[in-house]
Design an enzyme around this catalytic site. Structure first.
Site, PDB file in Angstrom:
ATOM      1  N   ASN A  89      67.252  80.291  16.952  1.00  0.00           N
ATOM      2  CA  ASN A  89      67.061  81.685  16.696  1.00  0.00           C
ATOM      3  C   ASN A  89      65.802  81.730  15.852  1.00  0.00           C
ATOM      4  OD1 ASN A  89      69.061  83.311  18.100  1.00  0.00           O
ATOM      5  ND2 ASN A  89      70.428  82.492  16.504  1.00  0.00           N
ATOM      6  N   HIS A  91      67.551  75.000  13.014  1.00  0.00           N
ATOM      7  CA  HIS A  91      68.576  74.651  13.237  1.00  0.00           C
ATOM      8  C   HIS A  91      68.690  74.801  15.077  1.00  0.00           C
ATOM      9  CE1 HIS A  91      69.459  78.463  11.586  1.00  0.00           C
ATOM     10  NE2 HIS A  91      70.312  78.610  12.511  1.00  0.00           N
TER      11      HIS A  91
HETATM   12  P1  5GP Z   1      71.511  81.505  12.703  1.00  0.00           P
HETATM   13  O1  5GP Z   1      72.042  82.872  12.792  1.00  0.00           O
HETATM   14  O2  5GP Z   1      70.553  81.486  11.547  1.00  0.00           O
HETATM   15  O3  5GP Z   1      70.902  80.947  14.001  1.00  0.00           O
HETATM   16  O4  5GP Z   1      72.671  80.339  12.521  1.00  0.00           O
HETATM   17  C1  5GP Z   1      73.116  80.088  11.340  1.00  0.00           C
HETATM   18  C2  5GP Z   1      74.455  79.341  11.730  1.00  0.00           C
HETATM   19  O5  5GP Z   1      74.996  78.835  10.497  1.00  0.00           O
HETATM   20  C3  5GP Z   1      75.539  80.388  11.897  1.00  0.00           C
HETATM   21  O6  5GP Z   1      76.166  80.260  13.148  1.00  0.00           O
HETATM   22  C4  5GP Z   1      76.539  80.275  10.652  1.00  0.00           C
HETATM   23  O7  5GP Z   1      77.902  80.365  11.292  1.00  0.00           O
HETATM   24  C5  5GP Z   1      76.204  78.905  10.378  1.00  0.00           C
HETATM   25  N1  5GP Z   1      76.511  78.684   9.015  1.00  0.00           N
HETATM   26  C6  5GP Z   1      76.270  79.411   7.827  1.00  0.00           C
HETATM   27  N2  5GP Z   1      76.422  78.863   6.753  1.00  0.00           N
HETATM   28  C7  5GP Z   1      77.261  77.691   6.832  1.00  0.00           C
HETATM   29  C8  5GP Z   1      77.621  76.614   6.183  1.00  0.00           C
HETATM   30  O8  5GP Z   1      77.758  76.567   5.004  1.00  0.00           O
HETATM   31  N3  5GP Z   1      78.233  75.834   6.757  1.00  0.00           N
HETATM   32  C9  5GP Z   1      78.320  75.570   8.183  1.00  0.00           C
HETATM   33  N4  5GP Z   1      78.598  74.324   8.692  1.00  0.00           N
HETATM   34  N5  5GP Z   1      77.534  76.620   9.004  1.00  0.00           N
HETATM   35  C10 5GP Z   1      77.100  77.520   8.342  1.00  0.00           C
END
Ligand code: 5GP
Ligand code: ZN
Length: 112
Positions: free
Chosen positions: A87, A100
């Site tokens: 994303n 990520h």
């Molecule tokens: P995005 O929405 O930015 O593409 O994805 C971020 C991802 O990071 C989400 O799926 C969310 O669940 C995950 N995430 C957010 N905070 C943490 C955390 O503290 N630990 C882990 N393992 N995942 C996280």
């Protein structure tokens, strides 16, 4: 970066279920999985957005995809298939500003 959750995970200031790491890349389980297999593959270097990538980051990006391939095999989704997602920014719903790669699999994934 001091306020970045994923940098904190890299620096062991925050726990995570880490399943792979080397000098450049780390992979751990997403805290809120949306599929039976939901892993995040990140560079150890803080890069906020995919659109901030530079040519000198090409080795890191290559490694992220190779790690995804290895993990997919280990998690048993290589044959059944999986999705790799990055994303980028607000409209895509990026919530963590550290690059990520999501690896999703383990079931038939819906596609909008
Ligand atoms: P995005 O929405 O930015 O593409 O994805 C971020 C991802 O990071 C989400 O799926 C969310 O669940 C995950 N995430 C957010 N905070 C943490 C955390 O503290 N630990 C882990 N393992 N995942 C996280
Ligand atoms: Zn970071």
């Amino acid at each position: 970066m001091t306020n970045c959750i994923f940098c904190k995970i890299i620096n062991k200031e925050m726990p995570a279920d880490i399943i792979y790491q080397d000098d450049k890349v780390m992979a751990f389980k997403d805290i809120k999985p949306v599929a039976p297999v939901h892993l995040l593959i990140i560079p150890k270097k803080h890069i906020s957005l995919a659109c901030d990538l530079e040519l000198k980051d090409r080795e890191i990006i290559g490694k992220m995809f190779l790690v995804a391939q290895k993990i997919a095999r280990e998690q048993g989704v290589s044959e059944t298939g999986y999705r790799l997602v990055i994303n980028v920014g607000k409209d895509a719903g990026q919530t963590v500003a550290h690059l990520h790669l999501h690896l999703l699999g383990g079931e038939k994934l819906p596609w909008a």
